[in-house]
Design an enzyme around this catalytic site. Structure first.
Site, PDB file in Angstrom:
ATOM      1  N   ASP A 144       3.947   9.495  -1.082  1.00  0.00           N
ATOM      2  CA  ASP A 144       2.764   8.790  -0.583  1.00  0.00           C
ATOM      3  C   ASP A 144       2.450   7.629  -1.507  1.00  0.00           C
ATOM      4  OD1 ASP A 144       0.510   8.298   1.004  1.00  0.00           O
ATOM      5  OD2 ASP A 144       0.011  10.430   1.115  1.00  0.00           O
ATOM      6  N   HIS A 194       0.813  -1.222   0.000  1.00  0.00           N
ATOM      7  CA  HIS A 194       0.000   0.000   0.000  1.00  0.00           C
ATOM      8  C   HIS A 194       0.843   1.266   0.000  1.00  0.00           C
ATOM      9  CE1 HIS A 194      -4.056  -1.801   0.681  1.00  0.00           C
ATOM     10  NE2 HIS A 194      -3.290  -2.830   1.008  1.00  0.00           N
TER      11      HIS A 194
HETATM   12  P1  ADP Z   1      -2.587   7.275   4.904  1.00  0.00           P
HETATM   13  O1  ADP Z   1      -3.075   5.902   4.571  1.00  0.00           O
HETATM   14  O2  ADP Z   1      -1.101   7.456   4.806  1.00  0.00           O
HETATM   15  O3  ADP Z   1      -3.090   7.790   6.215  1.00  0.00           O
HETATM   16  P2  ADP Z   1      -4.428   8.196   2.785  1.00  0.00           P
HETATM   17  O4  ADP Z   1      -4.728   9.590   2.324  1.00  0.00           O
HETATM   18  O5  ADP Z   1      -4.203   7.245   1.672  1.00  0.00           O
HETATM   19  O6  ADP Z   1      -3.188   8.283   3.792  1.00  0.00           O
HETATM   20  O7  ADP Z   1      -5.635   7.634   3.633  1.00  0.00           O
HETATM   21  C1  ADP Z   1      -6.091   8.328   4.713  1.00  0.00           C
HETATM   22  C2  ADP Z   1      -7.534   7.934   5.000  1.00  0.00           C
HETATM   23  O8  ADP Z   1      -7.815   8.314   6.320  1.00  0.00           O
HETATM   24  C3  ADP Z   1      -8.498   8.653   4.078  1.00  0.00           C
HETATM   25  O9  ADP Z   1      -9.568   7.800   3.748  1.00  0.00           O
HETATM   26  C4  ADP Z   1      -8.961   9.832   4.942  1.00  0.00           C
HETATM   27  O10 ADP Z   1     -10.296  10.216   4.685  1.00  0.00           O
HETATM   28  C5  ADP Z   1      -8.821   9.305   6.344  1.00  0.00           C
HETATM   29  N1  ADP Z   1      -8.412  10.387   7.250  1.00  0.00           N
HETATM   30  C6  ADP Z   1      -7.378  11.231   7.093  1.00  0.00           C
HETATM   31  N2  ADP Z   1      -7.345  12.142   8.104  1.00  0.00           N
HETATM   32  C7  ADP Z   1      -8.378  11.869   8.898  1.00  0.00           C
HETATM   33  C8  ADP Z   1      -8.923  12.444  10.102  1.00  0.00           C
HETATM   34  N3  ADP Z   1      -8.398  13.548  10.665  1.00  0.00           N
HETATM   35  N4  ADP Z   1      -9.995  11.872  10.652  1.00  0.00           N
HETATM   36  C9  ADP Z   1     -10.533  10.764  10.076  1.00  0.00           C
HETATM   37  N5  ADP Z   1     -10.094  10.201   8.935  1.00  0.00           N
HETATM   38  C10 ADP Z   1      -9.043  10.731   8.363  1.00  0.00           C
END
Ligand code: ADP
Length: 455
Positions: free
Chosen positions: A362, A154
């Site tokens: 990312d 991932h």
């Molecule tokens: P990572 O897996 O590195 O955290 P991604 O952007 O691929 O980054 O996935 C992050 C997921 O988590 C997304 O679906 C996003 O909506 C969710 N997310 C990010 N920040 C928050 C937050 N503050 N509260 C809840 N969900 C979050």
């Protein structure tokens, strides 16, 4: 159809509503073919009794193991999050290499295989997820398992020059070769892995991403993960049902809102992004009280040292921008170190004129796709995405920037804020088509079809 066995460090919580995108995706895949979701329970115990907890959904089962405190330290915090995560995100400078942590990682991968093997049936298909379990294919083969077995990473796979910084790179690569299919988020990541195999292990490329390496044949290919855009879009359209979003919308009126949403992680480029916003308002007094940034960034992995340092740095920069520029009626940066429900985040994206997604590196970045899905078709906002985010490979019509180049991010912000409706709309239509076509169902079906076709 053969039964699907999904293995991941964490699973969805049996019986609870599924919240994350991945949990929903894997649920759908498991519900279609029936099967088993195997992973860590999330519990740590003093000494492992080698017992599994079993639970069932309608169409499939869960089997969950506990980690010992030593496993959690060595396998999870030590090797997965303090060695693999930084190196695979190109941050060798932040990596901690500790032979004992790797030994624990190895032992936990072996324990996953030992406890899983007796549950397998001859015609199962196995799909292993992410960097915590890179040795699991080798361990399952050693336990006698011969069926189709795939892995999906991932997070990014770095260029060979960076991957070779990992003291155990050769052992990990050889273990990955035990899988039939190794999936990556981007074509660039898959190419990095094939190039690593060719340069370091004299692998021979065959057609279609297939490689002959370590005396076996495996396929390395890209399967970019998607989202469920309909659910994001529906939640976004319903933003008025959240009183605080309605209050925010009244407060900003005709002013422009820039939104960033991330886990607080050094891969996300938060200091650079805040600096870029600070420079935008420092350079242009006409923007004062006309534009503000909401940056949501809940702390994560607080037990790993690099994350505590980052928290202090981000707090300091956000505080400085506000104390330099805020006025009685205007707060330039609302920095919120808290999680929000996904529906509310979707509503927030809908209120934004600009989505600012500028990780330094990312795997994919799902926030970029969620931002696209959340926009008002009649008046869409502009997505700024950094070139090293996996999402940039698909989201070509976004405004793309180098996240290290703070002046370039400032310029991108300015042009996004000034972008006329016609251009905003044309870019968004193109992005929308891609996000809907290449959704999460497209991802897992594509992966599983490719895995089953390797046999
Ligand atoms: P990572 O897996 O590195 O955290 P991604 O952007 O691929 O980054 O996935 C992050 C997921 O988590 C997304 O679906 C996003 O909506 C969710 N997310 C990010 N920040 C928050 C937050 N503050 N509260 C809840 N969900 C979050």
């Amino acid at each position: 159809m053969s039964r699907l066995v999904v293995v991941s460090n964490r699973t969805a919580t049996p019986g609870a509503p599924r919240s994350g995108g991945l949990a929903t995706a894997l649920h759908d895949a498991l519900a279609e073919s029936g099967g088993l979701w195997f992973g860590w329970s999330g519990q740590t115990v003093e000494a492992s009794d080698e017992k599994l907890a079993h639970a069932a959904e309608d169409d499939y089962a869960f089997a969950l193991l506990d980690l010992t405190e030593a496993d959690y330290e060595g396998y999870y915090l030590g090797y997965s999050n303090a060695a693999l995560w930084p190196v695979l995100h190109y941050r060798v400078d932040l990596a901690r290499f500790d032979d004992e942590a790797f030994a624990q990682y190895d032992r936990v991968n072996a324990r996953f295989a030992r406890l899983l093997a007796p549950l397998m049936r001859d015609d199962d298909t196995v799909w292993v997820h992410d960097y915590h379990l890179m040795l699991l294919g080798r361990e399952l083969r050693a336990a006698g398992w011969r069926g189709p077995t795939g892995f999906f990473l991932h997070i990014p796979f770095p260029s060979p020059e960076v991957f070779t910084a990992l003291p155990q790179h050769a052992e990990i690569a050889e273990a990955l070769a035990a899988f039939d299919l190794v999936g990556f988020q981007t074509a660039h990541d898959a190419e990095n892995f094939r190039r690593y195999l060719a340069e370091q292990h004299a692998a021979t490329p065959l057609a279609d991403g297939v490689v002959h390496a370590f005396g076996t044949v495996l396929r390395a290919a890209a399967f970019p993960i998607g989202i469920d855009p309909d659910s994001v879009s529906a939640a976004a359209a319903d933003w008025r049902s959240h009183p605080d979003l309605a209050r925010l919308a009244r407060g900003i009126g005709e002013d422009a809102l820039v939104v960033g949403v991330d886990r607080l992680d050094y891969s996300k480029g938060l200091p650079q992004r805040l600096e870029a916003f600070g420079q935008l308002i420092a350079a242009d007094a006409a923007l004062h009280a006309r534009v503000s940034l909401v940056q949501i960034a809940p702390p994560s992995r607080t037990e790993v040292e690099a994350y505590a340092d980052l928290r202090e740095q981000v707090d300091r920069i956000a505080g400085r921008i506000n104390s330099d520029h805020a006025d009685l009626g205007w707060i330039p940066v609302r920095y919120i170190a808290r999680e929000y429900p996904r529906d509310k985040l979707a509503g927030l994206y809908r209120l934004a004129r600009v989505g600012l997604v500028t990780p330094l590196r990312d795997g994919m970045n799902l926030v970029a796709k969620e931002f696209v899905a959340a926009q008002d078709p009649g008046d869409p906002g502009v997505l700024i995405v950094s070139e090293p985010a996996g999402a940039a490979e698909q989201l070509e019509e976004a405004v793309q920037v180098n996240p290290y180049d703070i002046a370039a991010v400032t310029d991108a912000l300015r042009s996004a804020l000034e972008m006329p409706h016609g251009e905003r709309s044309a870019r968004w239509q193109a992005l929308r088509a891609r996000v809907w076509r290449e959704d999460v169902g497209w991802w897992w079906r594509g992966y599983l079809d490719a895995l089953r076709a390797t046999r």
